[in-house]
Design an enzyme around this catalytic site. Structure first.
Site, PDB file in Angstrom:
ATOM      1  N   HIS A  33      -2.578  10.608  -0.277  1.00  0.00           N
ATOM      2  CA  HIS A  33      -1.873  10.375  -1.545  1.00  0.00           C
ATOM      3  C   HIS A  33      -1.517  11.698  -2.222  1.00  0.00           C
ATOM      4  O   HIS A  33      -2.356  12.294  -2.924  1.00  0.00           O
ATOM      5  CB  HIS A  33      -2.725   9.517  -2.477  1.00  0.00           C
ATOM      6  CG  HIS A  33      -2.851   8.096  -2.038  1.00  0.00           C
ATOM      7  ND1 HIS A  33      -1.933   7.133  -2.372  1.00  0.00           N
ATOM      8  CD2 HIS A  33      -3.774   7.491  -1.251  1.00  0.00           C
ATOM      9  CE1 HIS A  33      -2.288   5.980  -1.829  1.00  0.00           C
ATOM     10  NE2 HIS A  33      -3.401   6.173  -1.140  1.00  0.00           N
TER      11      HIS A  33
ATOM     12  N   GLU B 205       0.263  12.094  -4.738  1.00  0.00           N
ATOM     13  CA  GLU B 205       0.459  11.909  -6.178  1.00  0.00           C
ATOM     14  C   GLU B 205      -0.808  12.078  -6.989  1.00  0.00           C
ATOM     15  O   GLU B 205      -0.743  12.232  -8.222  1.00  0.00           O
ATOM     16  CB  GLU B 205       1.072  10.526  -6.458  1.00  0.00           C
ATOM     17  CG  GLU B 205       0.150   9.331  -6.249  1.00  0.00           C
ATOM     18  CD  GLU B 205       0.086   8.840  -4.809  1.00  0.00           C
ATOM     19  OE1 GLU B 205      -0.378   7.701  -4.596  1.00  0.00           O
ATOM     20  OE2 GLU B 205       0.500   9.587  -3.896  1.00  0.00           O
TER      21      GLU B 205
ATOM     22  N   CYS C 268       0.819   6.423   2.562  1.00  0.00           N
ATOM     23  CA  CYS C 268      -0.275   5.537   2.943  1.00  0.00           C
ATOM     24  C   CYS C 268       0.263   4.274   3.627  1.00  0.00           C
ATOM     25  O   CYS C 268       0.739   4.338   4.741  1.00  0.00           O
ATOM     26  CB  CYS C 268      -1.151   5.227   1.732  1.00  0.00           C
ATOM     27  SG  CYS C 268      -2.821   4.687   2.186  1.00  0.00           S
TER      28      CYS C 268
END
Length: 506
Positions: A167, A169, A79
């Site tokens: 993202h 994660e 990001c």
């Protein structure tokens, strides 16, 4: 020396989550402020740049020279990290029309790119960026796109450097773990960070660090201090003394139950009943911060007195875990809170600190405890605050109020176990309110206390949602408490999430 991945923290709310995901892939990682890269650390295998609350062109944006990192290590920008790579290399980042919030779908994937191995077009990703890269530098090549953003992922030619504007994660990115695993492969990581390897290296390190020195450890009955105690016991045995203080604000019969649990672990534990001391100090005090300070000081005084009965203690053991360490420093390096579990003790007692768990997240602590063979009852216990029921009695504290809350709490927690719900809840608590209301029991009017039931689901306590407990269960708990706990005629359930509420009431 463990090989590691460094995560440079630019202030994202998901930085810790990146770290946890890397650990789940059996790779050790460390989160450091964006401007604190450990130059010269031979164990570093790769670098991840986190997201940020700022735009790259914001005056407050966190900036750092990456020239010593790029080309030396594999780099993955996430990001803001991706936008920063492009922006500082001559690309354009704009707050423009191509914004993405929430779920997006990869429409084009270069399957030959090593970061995207095993990931296909059609895979869902989670985006959260108001800015977007509108022009890449000449050496940057697009390797994945979404319907709205062309440069959803890029690779820098001639470098092992990548960036993604989503993202990986977060749970909602379908192949996020695959992408992170691919990055670890690019880094040449062995991925051998496991609970067993942690125990082996930690016990060996403790033996070297402590030698024949004596250590004193405050046990709380919680997961962190219990696992700390077992690790230290494996390393130094009889040179460890544990102290468990009953401040009169524990759960019903917890003092006796915890001491019995510790017997099976072969620990040398001294139990101290200090109820009267704490009740006296807390008499008439209702302010929650003042209660915390009194309980904290009382604990230090009792612990200090017990420690001085021992000879030649040089170390204080603490159950500090990695989130405590991360949160003790802001990304600018300013201390925002102390991570010492027992504030003031090292200075007062002239002891050195030993913190075997300071590299672990909470879920990793539990895995280590299971690997150590500890009873699941100890490992799976819900978090319990240091001040105990003192901050779950929303008024001044008296022995009578403690007994009411202990009885109500025991019914609640007992039924969570009985109904098989306990392990589905991150934390459950009963709270005694300073509110009395009218009720009817038999033919008599009552004017008694209100108990709040609180239960939340979470992974790390940074955010939490109220648990959707079955209505039949809540009805059973309410009936049991009202019928069996003298002084309570009303039970309510808290349906607040964090944020805006907190898990505890005080």
């Amino acid at each position: 020396m463990h090989e590691k991945v460094i995560i440079l923290d630019f202030g994202s709310q998901t930085t810790q989550l990146i770290g946890r995901r890397i650990r789940e892939l059996n790779m050790y990682c460390e989160i450091v402020p964006y401007n604190k890269f450990p130059l010269g650390d031979e164990a570093v295998r790769g670098v991840i740049l986190s997201g940020s609350p700022y735009s790259v062109y914001d005056e407050k944006a966190f900036t750092v020279d990456l020239s010593s990192i790029r080309g030396t290590y594999p780099v993955l920008g996430i990001c803001y990290g991706a936008q920063y790579l492009a922006y500082t290399s001559g690309g354009h980042v704009e707050n423009a029309g191509s914004r993405e919030y929430g779920r997006a779908c990869l429409t084009c994937v270069h399957a030959d790119d090593p970061l995207l191995k095993g990931i296909c077009a059609g895979s869902d990703v989670w985006a959260s960026h108001g800015d977007t890269i509108t022009r890449l530098p000449a050496s940057f090549r697009v390797v994945a796109s979404t319907g709205d953003v062309e440069a959803a992922a890029f690779h820098v030619e001639g470098e092992q450097t990548w960036g993604v504007q989503f993202h990986p994660e977060v749970f909602h990115t379908a192949d996020g773990m695959q992408l992170l695993d691919n990055f670890l492969t690019i880094c040449g990581c062995k991925k051998d960070w496991t609970p067993a390897s942690f125990i082996e290296s930690t016990v060996a390190g403790l033996k070297e660090q402590l030698k024949d020195d004596k250590v004193i450890l405050a046990l709380s009955g919680g997961v962190d201090s219990s696992v700390t105690a077992v690790l230290l016991n494996k390393a130094i045995g009889k040179n460890l003394t544990c102290i468990f203080v009953d401040h009169g604000l524990l759960r019903k019969n917890e003092f006796e139950h915890v001491l019995k649990d510790y017997e099976h672990l072969g620990l040398h534990v001294t139990g101290v009943n200090a109820k009267d001391k704490f009740y006296h100090a807390l008499a008439g005090v209702a302010d929650p911060e003042e209660k915390r300070k009194i309980i904290g000081k009382g604990f230090i005084d009792v612990f200090d007195a017990e420690a001085h009965k021992l000879d030649a203690v040089k170390w204080l053991g603490q159950g500090t875990i990695y989130p405590d360490v991360i949160e003790s420093l802001s990304i600018t390096g300013t201390v925002i809170k102390s991570h010492h579990n027992v504030g003031g003790l090292p200075e007062k007692m002239n002891l050195k600190l030993v913190e075997p768990l300071r590299l672990l997240f909470k879920d990793e602590v539990r895995k280590v405890g299971m690997e150590l063979g500890m009873t699941p009852r100890l490992i799976k216990r819900h978090p319990f605050p240091g001040p105990g029921l003192g901050i779950r009695i929303i008024s001044d504290i008296t022995p009578e109020k403690v007994e009411i809350l202990q009885d109500a709490d025991a019914i609640y927690i007992g039924l969570l176990h009985e109904w098989g719900i306990y392990d589905n809840v991150w934390q459950a608590a009963a709270i005694l309110l300073p509110i009395r209301s009218v009720g009817v029991m038999g033919d008599e009017r009552t004017y008694e206390n209100t108990v709040v039931l609180r239960a939340v689901t979470s992974t790390d306590a940074m955010t939490a949602d109220w648990a959707r407990l079955p209505y039949d269960f809540l009805a059973k708990v309410s009936n049991e408490i009202i019928n069996k706990v003298k002084g309570v005629n009303r039970v309510v359930y808290d349906v607040s999430s964090k944020p805006p509420a907190t898990i505890e009431w005080e």
